[in-house]
Design a protein around this motif. Structure first.
Motif, PDB file in Angstrom:
ATOM      1  N   SER B  47       1.009  -3.432   5.179  1.00 48.99           N
ATOM      2  CA  SER B  47      -0.270  -3.335   5.939  1.00 48.99           C
ATOM      3  C   SER B  47      -1.136  -4.022   5.535  1.00 48.99           C
ATOM      4  O   SER B  47      -2.217  -4.131   5.991  1.00 48.99           O
ATOM      5  N   ASN B  64      -6.412  -5.636   8.524  1.00 38.40           N
ATOM      6  CA  ASN B  64      -6.113  -4.484   9.211  1.00 38.40           C
ATOM      7  C   ASN B  64      -6.938  -3.275   9.279  1.00 38.40           C
ATOM      8  O   ASN B  64      -7.171  -2.585  10.177  1.00 38.40           O
ATOM      9  N   SER B 276       1.729  -0.549   9.964  1.00 36.74           N
ATOM     10  CA  SER B 276       1.841   0.115   8.577  1.00 36.74           C
ATOM     11  C   SER B 276       0.238   0.594   8.077  1.00 36.74           C
ATOM     12  O   SER B 276       0.159   1.553   7.599  1.00 36.74           O
ATOM     13  N   ALA B 277      -0.637  -0.405   8.297  1.00 37.89           N
ATOM     14  CA  ALA B 277      -2.085   0.124   8.216  1.00 37.89           C
ATOM     15  C   ALA B 277      -2.489   1.522   8.692  1.00 37.89           C
ATOM     16  O   ALA B 277      -3.097   2.463   7.970  1.00 37.89           O
ATOM     17  N   TRP B 280      -0.699   4.311   6.724  1.00 36.79           N
ATOM     18  CA  TRP B 280      -1.201   4.867   5.647  1.00 36.79           C
ATOM     19  C   TRP B 280      -2.675   5.601   5.773  1.00 36.79           C
ATOM     20  O   TRP B 280      -2.999   6.399   5.174  1.00 36.79           O
TER      21      TRP B 280
END
Lengths: 428, 305, 297
Positions: B47, B64, B276-277, B280
């Motif tokens: 991320s 990101n 991915s960021a 999360w």
């Protein structure tokens, strides 16, 4: 001790699982094994497996493991395998994705094999160049294809109207469809689908104005005005009931089974020539195939011949030479060519086209004739789509929906579309 | 274990007392460390990169995350869609599941047939047929409008393809697939001891009183479980939008669920670092809600211990 | 064997919570409501079945639910149409699903027992971590997971689909069992502990027999969810010979070309049969569980 027993049981259980897993691995053998991966359904699978078998018969010691799944599941699996450096040796590729994968280095440059293991002598320049990215050859064209308008013949003839062809201008097309809607007198049945959100249609429209969707340097090649005109054109068709309303068009997920033509809500679909077979299979009425409407007098040709799909070789392939030979087999060897037929599009090599001419059924012949008839009327290949092109195709669809549902005026929509598209392109 | 020389320190004591527990936990711990932790940490690392699935990821710092919070209108739109979905689908689905579980818990004839029938929609899962089916029901000329016209003479819109209503058809899909929480409620009802009702009956408590004094309080651990799980699942909802809108999130992004957006970023536009960021950020939001539920549980969930 | 605690207590209490089954007008009313609700639930199955009998070109353009031709050929076509018969896919799915059921029941109940009944250092920490694993969207861990399994040599085997189940990776079931275990009276295991039972024996002799409803639930859910899963098999099973039924179904359809929709709907119906049968069989277990838990307090 029961505790220990349980642990042992757990371990044997796990071991059994692992053992079962290993069993399903292909048995080790001295022969060379290649993997081939393609999307498509049953008929393509049958033909491809047949081609692979014929290849193995001619080349003892090489076995090809075929892997296949439908289009929408193909790309996540492909992306995962690419990330794991575990791509199949021979990969079926799409015109949109080949740039994404080639530029990131997932594919093998096939130039060094041309004239040796790979014979492209039957291909014209256009058919070879469409597989090139930044000067390197990453995909071998498996079939020529072009955008095509598919129309329900009996709907038009029943209303005493002419089946639409590429001879019509966009305006004439709109009028014809409005007349059909009126004449058909069927609730919820319209002349045309709403093609305002389809990127290939917009591209044809822009090219007829002498521009391209994307410029050589990867920027937007159209102006806000072009886009506004496009959205306004389809808005006009919606107003005149020539095409389906926005909430019917929104049912279309840009695939064959949800197209308004298939759902019996429109008499015309904007599609590609190799999809004729697929559309005909789910349509009770006979379909005609013709070119998109033209830009009128003085306009440039909008359509172009594009590859229906490619075969590429993975950059990580351990047997690139053999992979190339397999590709060569299906584009040149009479057995391979016949096994594939026109199922993946009309073979680009004229020799191969002659080989299969005798075996064609009516739909196959219609496809071959269509490509033959448009070849003299198409324009050159456009510059390759830049990174982000896929996202812009989604954006076009959404913007057209916003216009359709009256959330934005066409003039503004054109500006907004260009701004957002440019911002996607600059992000890459 | 008894043969181990007795450690004298308090710490040794704790360790020794904890050993059996860790024995029981060992399969899970092995799974956690060998199968789960690596990929989860990898996604955290990714991320902070520009990972595109094919090239080696390059570190981009917090770029990101900055983009998510300052320059991504789609993130906000997806959040709105997802929150609406969570707030509507979870309570209705749970209420439905609980009501039917209670109805099916009574000794009526044909019980097992009803139970199977009500579970049927959940069996369909992510079936390709769901997309076509939902269109047959909610399109302009669909079943729902036919019923509305017949009953009220009202011509409804095309619910599933109108940006004002499309999300609600997915909410109703979620409610329709209420089978799993229903089964869990049934199992929970089965654990309530019969004699408590008998005793209450003798005390003259009517069915309503029994429900509020016995059934619901004793069912709170299961209600809590279903609430937490359904909330987490609804935040992560992917399949309904993916199947029904075939991954487009349309019309006009009205069904662009958070995870669908994340999936498109990762797999369609090959921006796995950004995806991915996004993931999360979602984890943090879900964790916040879950922690809140656990804190509140002290006040309304009755455990036997 | 001194601590044989009788758990097979009061035989067959009436399976009702309130004062017996409803009678007369109330029963008719209840049945009427349930019947109407059933129709809404059954509609998809009927529709899928009717579509499977229809000629291909009518499936999408004809919204009616009454078939005008009846033609079962799509069943034969679907069963044998792909390179492997659908029987192969059924077998693959069955192996994976059964192993997953065994794995989940064992590993998740062990972990849940530790979380509910044993005192140990770091319990809250591990529990929170366990819940945390529920929150991660699967799509972003997919790639790293794939790389991991690839390095283990597990890709193209069923190991990535089954081994995690033996290692309690499905935290959902741990949490589910925790909630149910907490409802089992502590006096029972305290008494057993007094008699010198170790944790293992309490788990095996008391907790598991008393947890039939939740174990049955776990078995049903694991089986059905594994049966329905397509994303993980899609990524890990490449060879068509190892496809599960869900992948088999998806191999009929290619939205860009010619698909065999009749075969898809026919096999969708067939694919539902085993899960439905299993559900009907297992739900008995879920119901009979009451006989053993009715003794509480």
């Amino acid at each position: 001790m029961t505790h220990a027993m349980d642990r042992r049981r757990l371990m044997t259980g796990t071991a059994a699982v692992l053992g079962l897993g290993w069993l399903s691995l292909p048995a080790l053998a001295q022969e060379k094994r290649l993997r081939m991966f393609w999307w498509g359904s049953k008929e393509r699978a049958d033909r491809t497996f047949k081609g692979n078998k014929l290849y193995s018969a001619k080349n003892p010691g090489v076995k090809i493991d075929g892997e296949t799944i439908g289009w929408s599941d193909y790309w996540p699996r492909m992306a995962t395998q690419a990330a794991g450096r575990n791509l199949a040796d021979v990969i079926q590729m799409d015109y949109r994705y080949i740039f994404e994968y080639a530029r990131r280095g997932a594919l093998l440059d096939l130039n060094p094999y041309v004239g040796k293991a790979l014979d492209l002598s039957g291909f014209d320049k256009n058919s070879i160049d469409c597989g090139k990215v930044d000067g390197k050859l990453y995909g071998i064209n498996l079939g020529n294809n072009s955008t095509a308008m598919l129309a329900n013949i009996s709907a038009f003839e029943g209303a005493g109207l002419k089946v639409p062809t590429g001879d019509l201008t966009w305006d004439e097309y709109g009028k014809l469809c409005a007349e059909l809607t009126k004449a058909a007198k069927k609730d919820g049945f319209y002349g045309s689908m709403d093609s305002g959100g389809l990127e290939p249609s917009f591209e044809v429209f822009v090219r007829q104005r002498g521009k391209n969707l994307y410029s050589e340097d990867g920027k937007a090649g159209f102006s806000a005005e072009d886009a506004s005109d496009w959205f306004a054109y389809w808005d006009g068709l919606r107003q005149s009931k020539a095409c389906v309303p926005a909430d019917v068009q929104a049912l279309d997920k840009q695939n064959i089974e949800t197209n308004p033509l298939t759902l019996g809500k429109a008499a015309v679909a904007f599609a590609h020539s190799n999809q004729l077979v697929g559309y005909q299979a789910v349509n009770p009425n006979k379909l005609s195939i013709g070119m998109y409407p033209s830009g009128g007098a003085g306009a440039k040709p909008g359509q172009y011949l594009k590859p229906s799909m490619f075969f590429s070789v993975a950059g990580t392939s351990k047997n690139p030479e053999d992979a190339v030979k397999v590709i060569n087999f299906v584009i040149n060897d009479p057995e391979g060519v016949k096994a594939y037929g026109v199922e993946r599009g009309v073979p680009p090599s004229s020799k191969s086209r002659d080989l299969i001419a005798a075996d064609l059924d009516a739909l196959g012949k219609a496809q071959v004739d269509y490509i033959a008839s448009v070849t003299s009327k198409v324009g050159p290949l456009p510059p390759p789509p830049p990174k982000g092109a896929g996202e812009i195709a989604f954006l076009l669809r959404r913007t057209n929906e916003e216009v359709g549902f009256g959330r934005i005026k066409p003039a503004e929509a054109g500006k907004k579309f260009l701004t957002e598209a440019s911002s996607i392109l600059s992000r890459g | 274990m008894a043969s181990i020389a007795q450690p004298s320190s308090g710490l040794g004591q704790t360790v020794r007392k904890s050993l059996p527990a860790y024995g029981f936990l060992s399969p899970w711990l092995i799974g956690l460390f060998c199968l789960t932790a690596g990929p989860v940490l990898a996604s955290l690392y990714l991320s902070f990169t520009n990972f595109d699935l094919i090239q080696t990821p390059r570190w981009v710092g917090t770029a990101n995350y900055e983009r998510i919070f300052t320059n991504d209108p789609k993130f906000i739109a997806a959040m709105k869609v997802t929150f609406t979905y969570v707030l509507l689908s979870v309570p209705f689905k749970l209420a439905f599941a609980l009501m039917l579980a209670m109805a099916l818990n009574r000794g009526i004839q044909g019980l097992s047939i009803y139970r199977a029938i009500f579970y049927l929609p959940s069996l369909l899962g992510a079936s390709v047929a769901i997309a076509v089916l939902w269109r047959q029901v909610f399109a302009g000329d669909g079943l729902l409008n036919a019923v509305l016209k017949w009953a009220f003479g009202y011509q409804g819109p095309s619910w599933i393809s109108n940006p004002d209503y499309a999300l609600y058809t997915l909410v109703s899909l979620s409610i329709w697939q209420f089978g799993s929480p229903m089964i869990i409620f049934l199992a929970g009802l089965r654990q309530i001891p019969q004699d408590m009702y008998e005793a209450a009956s003798l005390d003259g408590a009517g069915p309503m009183r029994q429900m509020f004094k016995i059934t619901l309080p004793l069912l709170t651990p299961v209600i809590f479980f279903n609430g937490v799980i359904q909330t987490i699942e609804a935040f992560k909802a992917f399949t309904p939008a993916f199947i029904v809108s075939e991954g487009t999130g349309g019309p006009v992004d009205s069904t662009m669920f958070y995870t669908l957006y994340l999936y498109l970023e990762g797999f369609a536009y090959l921006r796995m670092g950004y995806a991915s960021a996004l993931a999360w950020v979602l984890v943090v939001i879900i964790a916040f809600f879950t922690a809140f539920s656990f804190l509140s549980a002290k006040y309304w969930v009755h455990y036997d211990d | 064997m001194t601590t044989e605690i009788s758990v097979a207590a009061p035989a067959a209490a009436p399976p009702s919570v309130f004062a017996g089954p409803p009678k007369g007008i109330k029963a008719i009313l209840l049945h009427a409501i349930l019947f109407v609700a059933s129709l809404a639930m059954l509609y998809p199955l009927i529709w899928m079945f009717v579509s499977s009998l229809r000629p291909e070109e009518e499936i999408f353009s004809n919204p009616s639910i009454i078939p005008n031709h009846i033609d079962f050929s799509s069943y034969w076509r679907g069963w044998t149409g792909l390179r492997f018969s659908f029987g192969t896919f059924f077998w693959n799915s069955l192996v994976i699903s059964v192993l997953s059921v065994i794995g989940n029941m064992m590993s998740c109940s062990l972990a849940a027992y530790a979380f509910t009944r044993l005192k140990f250092a770091g319990r809250d920490f591990w529990f929170a971590l366990m819940l945390g694993t529920l929150m991660m969207p699967q799509h972003v861990v997919l790639i790293p997971q794939y790389v991991l399994f690839l390095n283990l040599g597990w890709v193209d085997t069923i190991a990535p689909l089954v081994v995690p189940k033996f290692l309690a990776v499905d935290a959902f079931f741990i949490f589910l069992m925790v909630q149910f275990f907490r409802g089992i009276p502590k006096e029972l295991d305290e008494a057993a502990a007094m008699d010198g039972c170790g944790p293992w024996r309490i788990y095996w002799r008391i907790m598991l027999p008393l947890s039939m409803p939740v174990l049955a639930t776990t078995a049903i859910f694991t089986f059905i969810w594994t049966w329905d899963e397509f994303f993980a098999p899609l990524v890990y099973l490449n060879d068509m010979g190892s496809y599960t039924v869900q992948l088999g179904l998806r191999a009929f359809v290619d939205s860009t070309g010619k698909s065999d929709w009749g075969a898809l709907f026919a096999m969708s119906v067939v694919t539902l049969v085993p899960v439905l049968v299993l559900f009907v069989l297992f739900q008995r277990l879920l119901i009979e569980g009451i006989a053993t838990t009715g003794m509480k307090r």
